[in-house]
Design a protein around this motif. Structure first.
Motif, PDB file in Angstrom:
ATOM      1  N   ARG A  60       0.805  -1.220  -0.036  1.00 22.19           N
ATOM      2  CA  ARG A  60      -0.133   0.067  -0.023  1.00 22.19           C
ATOM      3  C   ARG A  60       0.696   1.130  -0.043  1.00 22.19           C
ATOM      4  NH1 ARG A  60      -3.347  -1.057   5.504  1.00 22.19           N
ATOM      5  NH2 ARG A  60      -3.399  -2.978   4.640  1.00 22.19           N
ATOM      6  N   TRP A  61       2.089   1.108   0.602  1.00 19.14           N
ATOM      7  CA  TRP A  61       2.814   2.317   0.661  1.00 19.14           C
ATOM      8  C   TRP A  61       3.540   2.751  -0.692  1.00 19.14           C
ATOM      9  CZ3 TRP A  61       7.597   1.165  -1.192  1.00 19.14           C
ATOM     10  CH2 TRP A  61       8.227  -0.232  -1.012  1.00 19.14           C
ATOM     11  N   LEU A  62       3.586   1.933  -1.749  1.00 16.05           N
ATOM     12  CA  LEU A  62       3.995   2.248  -3.129  1.00 16.05           C
ATOM     13  C   LEU A  62       3.634   3.497  -3.490  1.00 16.05           C
ATOM     14  CD1 LEU A  62       5.852   0.871  -5.229  1.00 16.05           C
ATOM     15  CD2 LEU A  62       3.690   0.271  -6.346  1.00 16.05           C
ATOM     16  N   MET A  63       2.383   3.797  -3.397  1.00 16.37           N
ATOM     17  CA  MET A  63       1.870   5.120  -4.142  1.00 16.37           C
ATOM     18  C   MET A  63       2.374   6.207  -3.411  1.00 16.37           C
ATOM     19  SD  MET A  63       0.174   5.577  -6.949  1.00 16.37           S
ATOM     20  CE  MET A  63      -0.131   4.052  -7.260  1.00 16.37           C
ATOM     21  N   ASP A  64       2.850   6.376  -2.418  1.00 20.52           N
ATOM     22  CA  ASP A  64       3.533   7.198  -1.689  1.00 20.52           C
ATOM     23  C   ASP A  64       4.772   7.607  -1.701  1.00 20.52           C
ATOM     24  OD1 ASP A  64       0.580   8.211  -0.702  1.00 20.52           O
ATOM     25  OD2 ASP A  64       1.017   6.677   0.885  1.00 20.52           O
ATOM     26  N   SER A  65       5.466   6.609  -2.491  1.00 19.95           N
ATOM     27  CA  SER A  65       7.002   6.820  -2.518  1.00 19.95           C
ATOM     28  C   SER A  65       7.258   7.106  -4.079  1.00 19.95           C
ATOM     29  CB  SER A  65       7.404   5.142  -2.495  1.00 19.95           C
ATOM     30  OG  SER A  65       6.957   4.327  -3.520  1.00 19.95           O
ATOM     31  N   PHE A  66       8.691   7.518  -4.366  1.00 18.89           N
ATOM     32  CA  PHE A  66       9.248   7.467  -5.571  1.00 18.89           C
ATOM     33  C   PHE A  66       8.763   6.605  -6.464  1.00 18.89           C
ATOM     34  CE2 PHE A  66      12.768   7.418  -8.574  1.00 18.89           C
ATOM     35  CZ  PHE A  66      12.743   8.619  -9.016  1.00 18.89           C
ATOM     36  N   LEU A  67       8.901   5.219  -6.205  1.00 18.26           N
ATOM     37  CA  LEU A  67       8.762   4.135  -6.821  1.00 18.26           C
ATOM     38  C   LEU A  67       7.377   4.227  -7.507  1.00 18.26           C
ATOM     39  CD1 LEU A  67      10.335   1.278  -5.486  1.00 18.26           C
ATOM     40  CD2 LEU A  67      11.060   2.078  -7.615  1.00 18.26           C
ATOM     41  N   GLY A  68       6.243   4.768  -6.676  1.00 14.64           N
ATOM     42  CA  GLY A  68       5.098   4.742  -7.220  1.00 14.64           C
ATOM     43  C   GLY A  68       4.878   5.808  -8.320  1.00 14.64           C
ATOM     44  N   ARG A 107      -7.868   4.472  -6.548  1.00 18.68           N
ATOM     45  CA  ARG A 107      -8.229   3.305  -6.718  1.00 18.68           C
ATOM     46  C   ARG A 107      -7.200   2.081  -5.986  1.00 18.68           C
ATOM     47  NH1 ARG A 107     -11.583   0.493 -10.623  1.00 18.68           N
ATOM     48  NH2 ARG A 107     -11.765  -1.670  -9.757  1.00 18.68           N
ATOM     49  N   PHE A 108      -5.860   2.498  -6.235  1.00 14.83           N
ATOM     50  CA  PHE A 108      -4.915   1.766  -5.872  1.00 14.83           C
ATOM     51  C   PHE A 108      -4.747   1.721  -4.419  1.00 14.83           C
ATOM     52  CE2 PHE A 108      -0.776   1.417  -3.822  1.00 14.83           C
ATOM     53  CZ  PHE A 108      -0.205   0.283  -4.576  1.00 14.83           C
ATOM     54  N   VAL A 128      -7.800  -0.370  -3.188  1.00  8.92           N
ATOM     55  CA  VAL A 128      -7.678  -2.066  -3.296  1.00  8.92           C
ATOM     56  C   VAL A 128      -6.672  -2.504  -2.243  1.00  8.92           C
ATOM     57  CG1 VAL A 128      -6.604  -3.655  -4.731  1.00  8.92           C
ATOM     58  CG2 VAL A 128      -7.995  -2.041  -5.756  1.00  8.92           C
ATOM     59  N   THR A 129      -5.405  -1.681  -1.855  1.00  8.09           N
ATOM     60  CA  THR A 129      -4.471  -2.134  -1.007  1.00  8.09           C
ATOM     61  C   THR A 129      -5.027  -1.821   0.436  1.00  8.09           C
ATOM     62  OG1 THR A 129      -3.418  -0.010  -1.281  1.00  8.09           O
ATOM     63  CG2 THR A 129      -2.744  -1.725  -2.764  1.00  8.09           C
ATOM     64  N   THR A 130      -6.028  -1.469   0.909  1.00  4.25           N
ATOM     65  CA  THR A 130      -6.604  -1.256   2.241  1.00  4.25           C
ATOM     66  C   THR A 130      -7.731  -1.952   2.450  1.00  4.25           C
ATOM     67  OG1 THR A 130      -7.659   0.901   1.688  1.00  4.25           O
ATOM     68  CG2 THR A 130      -5.484   1.185   2.289  1.00  4.25           C
ATOM     69  N   ARG A 131      -8.146  -2.988   1.612  1.00  2.00           N
ATOM     70  CA  ARG A 131      -9.294  -3.832   1.805  1.00  2.00           C
ATOM     71  C   ARG A 131      -9.140  -4.594   3.003  1.00  2.00           C
ATOM     72  NH1 ARG A 131     -10.622  -5.571  -4.367  1.00  2.00           N
ATOM     73  NH2 ARG A 131     -11.485  -3.633  -5.133  1.00  2.00           N
TER      74      ARG A 131
END
Length: 266
Positions: free
Chosen positions: A203-211, A252-253, A256-259
């Protein structure tokens, strides 16, 4: 002259058969493993990460496999043609790894992946043009809830476009066949994962540089679901630069990742 032509035709047929079997083996191995894990063995355990919270219909899966088999033959022919032209010296493919060193060997892998991502983004956007969508891209979008088998589910014209990366790569830069094979290994891995229907990133991906760089299965499944936006393949760079990410992609990401964990019915 006729005998030489027949011999060359036979050699090309053998090469086409070999490349078709090779591409087919990768497709069935990778898509098959993803199907067994995601839809049989771990279906209940992973279902809370199913981006569209229902299973694809069996008729859709059969259609995806059927079109994929046709794609494999086209990929095999295009791959054989690319190798044949390379052996004639018409491309920049080289055959001895030490000819350009291992640094370039791996550098060409990176360049090949970036080139493919760029090629895919722009040809993908082009195939969404109303006049081209039907003959080129409609078949792939019949999978509104894709399974791993949708990775190569293309109409014949789209399969030719997708295979265009083969001759393009070997014509624009020097690359060893094994390096190109690594690029194709990356391709089938990322392609199948993007069509699994499951979000496997944390779930942390979207808040990182990789996201901001990597694409996710949510991104591509949302493209199948919404029919526009999210045109990238490996990376999210072109979509961000061109403003073509779906406006609800990041939300949406996160959804999905916090369901909470839930199980599939049946």
């Amino acid at each position: 002259m006729l005998a030489a032509f027949r011999l060359e035709s036979l050699d090309f047929l053998r090469l086409s058969t070999f490349t078709t079997v090779e591409v087919g083996a990768r497709y069935f191995l990778f898509a098959g493993i993803a199907w067994v894990l995601g839809y049989l063995v771990f279906r209940r355990r992973w279902f809370h990460r199913k981006i569209i919270a229902r299973l694809p219909h069996s008729a859709d899966v059969r259609r995806e496999i059927g079109y994929s088999v046709m794609t494999l033959f086209i990929f095999g022919l295009m791959g054989a043609g690319t190798i044949y032209l390379s052996k004639l010296g018409w491309t920049r493919m080289y055959w001895r790894p030490d000819e350009r060193g291992w640094a370039w060997f791996w550098g060409s892998v990176v360049c090949g992946i970036v080139l493919h991502d760029t090629y895919f983004y722009w040809t993908h956007r082009l195939m969404h043009h109303p006049k081209l969508f039907g003959p080129f891209h409609r078949v792939h979008h019949l999978s509104t809830n894709p399974s791993p088998w949708a990775a190569y589910s293309f109409a014949p014209l789209e399969a030719v476009v997708e295979a265009g990366i083969f001759p393009l790569t070997v014509c624009v830069m020097p690359i060893h066949p094994l390096a190109f094979g690594v690029v194709m290994l990356w391709q089938i891995t990322f392609n199948v994962l993007g069509h699994t229907g499951y979000e496997f990133h944390p779930r942390w991906l979207m808040d990182s540089f990789l996201g901001r760089i990597l694409n996710t299965p949510t991104n591509h499944v949302q493209h199948h679901e919404k029919m526009k936006g999210n045109y990238g393949l490996y990376f999210n760079v072109w979509d961000r630069l061109m403003g073509t990410n779906h406006p609800d992609y990041e939300a949406r990401f996160r959804e999905v990742t916090t369901r909470p964990k839930m199980e599939a019915a049946g």
